[in-house]
Design a protein around this motif. Structure first.
Motif, PDB file in Angstrom:
ATOM      1  N   ILE A  30       0.854  -1.187   0.000  1.00  0.00           N
ATOM      2  CA  ILE A  30       0.000   0.000   0.000  1.00  0.00           C
ATOM      3  C   ILE A  30       0.891   1.239   0.000  1.00  0.00           C
ATOM      4  CG2 ILE A  30      -0.213  -0.064   2.542  1.00  0.00           C
ATOM      5  CD1 ILE A  30      -3.088   1.046   2.150  1.00  0.00           C
ATOM      6  N   THR A  31       0.574   2.184  -0.865  1.00  0.00           N
ATOM      7  CA  THR A  31       1.356   3.411  -0.929  1.00  0.00           C
ATOM      8  C   THR A  31       0.895   4.379   0.158  1.00  0.00           C
ATOM      9  OG1 THR A  31      -0.161   4.544  -2.425  1.00  0.00           O
ATOM     10  CG2 THR A  31       1.523   3.123  -3.430  1.00  0.00           C
ATOM     11  N   SER A  32       1.634   5.457   0.319  1.00  0.00           N
ATOM     12  CA  SER A  32       1.250   6.465   1.307  1.00  0.00           C
ATOM     13  C   SER A  32      -0.102   7.085   0.964  1.00  0.00           C
ATOM     14  CB  SER A  32       2.315   7.549   1.417  1.00  0.00           C
ATOM     15  OG  SER A  32       2.539   8.139   0.145  1.00  0.00           O
ATOM     16  N   GLY A  33      -0.450   7.065  -0.312  1.00  0.00           N
ATOM     17  CA  GLY A  33      -1.731   7.612  -0.751  1.00  0.00           C
ATOM     18  C   GLY A  33      -2.874   6.624  -0.701  1.00  0.00           C
ATOM     19  N   GLY A  34      -2.556   5.361  -0.368  1.00  0.00           N
ATOM     20  CA  GLY A  34      -3.610   4.369  -0.204  1.00  0.00           C
ATOM     21  C   GLY A  34      -3.820   3.430  -1.377  1.00  0.00           C
ATOM     22  N   SER A  35      -3.024   3.537  -2.425  1.00  0.00           N
ATOM     23  CA  SER A  35      -3.141   2.596  -3.538  1.00  0.00           C
ATOM     24  C   SER A  35      -2.612   1.237  -3.118  1.00  0.00           C
ATOM     25  CB  SER A  35      -2.363   3.109  -4.748  1.00  0.00           C
ATOM     26  OG  SER A  35      -2.906   4.323  -5.216  1.00  0.00           O
ATOM     27  N   THR A  36      -3.340   0.183  -3.485  1.00  0.00           N
ATOM     28  CA  THR A  36      -2.990  -1.161  -3.028  1.00  0.00           C
ATOM     29  C   THR A  36      -2.675  -2.090  -4.191  1.00  0.00           C
ATOM     30  OG1 THR A  36      -5.319  -1.803  -3.023  1.00  0.00           O
ATOM     31  CG2 THR A  36      -4.409  -0.943  -0.966  1.00  0.00           C
ATOM     32  N   ASN A  37      -1.925  -3.137  -3.844  1.00  0.00           N
ATOM     33  CA  ASN A  37      -1.587  -4.163  -4.824  1.00  0.00           C
ATOM     34  C   ASN A  37      -1.523  -5.498  -4.097  1.00  0.00           C
ATOM     35  OD1 ASN A  37      -0.825  -4.883  -7.554  1.00  0.00           O
ATOM     36  ND2 ASN A  37       1.178  -5.376  -6.712  1.00  0.00           N
ATOM     37  N   TYR A  38      -2.068  -6.553  -4.706  1.00  0.00           N
ATOM     38  CA  TYR A  38      -2.125  -7.868  -4.072  1.00  0.00           C
ATOM     39  C   TYR A  38      -1.590  -8.934  -5.025  1.00  0.00           C
ATOM     40  CZ  TYR A  38      -5.511  -5.617  -0.938  1.00  0.00           C
ATOM     41  OH  TYR A  38      -6.132  -4.784  -0.048  1.00  0.00           O
ATOM     42  N   ARG A  39      -1.005  -9.977  -4.440  1.00  0.00           N
ATOM     43  CA  ARG A  39      -0.681 -11.131  -5.266  1.00  0.00           C
ATOM     44  C   ARG A  39      -1.986 -11.827  -5.617  1.00  0.00           C
ATOM     45  NH1 ARG A  39       3.403 -13.484  -4.133  1.00  0.00           N
ATOM     46  NH2 ARG A  39       3.071 -15.394  -5.310  1.00  0.00           N
ATOM     47  N   ASP A  40      -2.000 -12.500  -6.765  1.00  0.00           N
ATOM     48  CA  ASP A  40      -3.248 -13.069  -7.280  1.00  0.00           C
ATOM     49  C   ASP A  40      -3.899 -14.035  -6.302  1.00  0.00           C
ATOM     50  OD1 ASP A  40      -2.270 -13.234 -10.819  1.00  0.00           O
ATOM     51  OD2 ASP A  40      -3.045 -11.595  -9.581  1.00  0.00           O
ATOM     52  N   SER A  41      -3.111 -14.829  -5.602  1.00  0.00           N
ATOM     53  CA  SER A  41      -3.666 -15.892  -4.761  1.00  0.00           C
ATOM     54  C   SER A  41      -4.408 -15.375  -3.524  1.00  0.00           C
ATOM     55  CB  SER A  41      -2.569 -16.861  -4.330  1.00  0.00           C
ATOM     56  OG  SER A  41      -1.585 -16.190  -3.566  1.00  0.00           O
ATOM     57  N   VAL A  42      -4.256 -14.097  -3.195  1.00  0.00           N
ATOM     58  CA  VAL A  42      -4.932 -13.561  -2.007  1.00  0.00           C
ATOM     59  C   VAL A  42      -5.996 -12.525  -2.357  1.00  0.00           C
ATOM     60  CG1 VAL A  42      -2.820 -13.942  -0.676  1.00  0.00           C
ATOM     61  CG2 VAL A  42      -3.365 -11.633  -1.498  1.00  0.00           C
ATOM     62  N   LYS A  43      -6.105 -12.199  -3.630  1.00  0.00           N
ATOM     63  CA  LYS A  43      -7.103 -11.195  -4.038  1.00  0.00           C
ATOM     64  C   LYS A  43      -8.501 -11.655  -3.661  1.00  0.00           C
ATOM     65  CE  LYS A  43      -4.588  -9.101  -7.884  1.00  0.00           C
ATOM     66  NZ  LYS A  43      -4.495  -8.951  -9.360  1.00  0.00           N
ATOM     67  N   GLY A  44      -9.277 -10.748  -3.085  1.00  0.00           N
ATOM     68  CA  GLY A  44     -10.622 -11.072  -2.657  1.00  0.00           C
ATOM     69  C   GLY A  44     -10.695 -11.680  -1.272  1.00  0.00           C
ATOM     70  N   ARG A  45      -9.559 -12.067  -0.710  1.00  0.00           N
ATOM     71  CA  ARG A  45      -9.536 -12.663   0.630  1.00  0.00           C
ATOM     72  C   ARG A  45      -8.803 -11.779   1.637  1.00  0.00           C
ATOM     73  NH1 ARG A  45      -6.864 -17.269   1.535  1.00  0.00           N
ATOM     74  NH2 ARG A  45      -5.326 -16.945  -0.124  1.00  0.00           N
ATOM     75  N   PHE A  46      -7.733 -11.119   1.202  1.00  0.00           N
ATOM     76  CA  PHE A  46      -6.921 -10.290   2.084  1.00  0.00           C
ATOM     77  C   PHE A  46      -7.152  -8.812   1.765  1.00  0.00           C
ATOM     78  CE2 PHE A  46      -3.165 -13.445   2.884  1.00  0.00           C
ATOM     79  CZ  PHE A  46      -4.070 -14.414   3.258  1.00  0.00           C
ATOM     80  N   THR A  47      -7.075  -7.988   2.800  1.00  0.00           N
ATOM     81  CA  THR A  47      -7.198  -6.546   2.627  1.00  0.00           C
ATOM     82  C   THR A  47      -6.100  -5.842   3.416  1.00  0.00           C
ATOM     83  OG1 THR A  47      -9.608  -6.688   2.392  1.00  0.00           O
ATOM     84  CG2 THR A  47      -8.674  -4.519   2.861  1.00  0.00           C
ATOM     85  N   ILE A  48      -5.312  -5.027   2.721  1.00  0.00           N
ATOM     86  CA  ILE A  48      -4.276  -4.238   3.392  1.00  0.00           C
ATOM     87  C   ILE A  48      -4.807  -2.827   3.612  1.00  0.00           C
ATOM     88  CG2 ILE A  48      -3.154  -3.532   1.231  1.00  0.00           C
ATOM     89  CD1 ILE A  48      -0.452  -3.746   2.738  1.00  0.00           C
TER      90      ILE A  48
END
Length: 123
Positions: free
Chosen positions: A51-69
């Motif tokens: 997660i960037t300082s501005g709040g943009s997020t990025n996830y690995r494919d295997s956790v998308k929809g399950r994990f939230t940063i």
């Protein structure tokens, strides 16, 4: 000196949830990108979510929809909410932060790592 302290790991059954926290402390000027990484036995460390300082997020494919940063900039803390956990999520989870801080009278920018917290998903 800057420290990252993680908490929230543990043992959970498949399908369960855990919330990891990572608090940064020390002579911090600014926290830039923060993220969670994990390392399972016999495997390389891999990125889970950032997660960037501005709040943009990025996830690995295997956790998308399950994990939230998410992050609380006022508390210098980053969180990882993990839902629908699977046995393959079992690993040591590490917090990482790109930090500008005072060090020896200078402003230094570098990566810091937490000590890691164990997450075990098993019935």
């Amino acid at each position: 000196q800057v420290q990252l302290v993680e908490s929230g790991g543990g043992l959970v059954q498949p399908g369960g949830s855990l919330r990891l926290s990572c608090a940064a402390s020390g002579s911090i000027l600014s926290l830039n990108a923060m993220g969670w990484y994990r390392q399972a036995p016999g495997k390389q460390r891999e990125s889970v979510a950032t997660i960037t300082s501005g709040g943009s997020t990025n996830y690995r494919d295997s956790v998308k929809g399950r994990f939230t940063i998410s992050r609380d900039n006022a508390k210098n803390t980053v969180y990882l909410q993990m839902n629908s956990l699977k046995p393959e999520d079992t690993a040591v989870y590490y917090c990482n932060a790109d930090v500008r801080a005072y060090s020896g009278g200078y402003v230094v920018r570098r990566d810091y790592w937490g000590q890691g917290t164990q997450v075990t998903v098993s019935s």
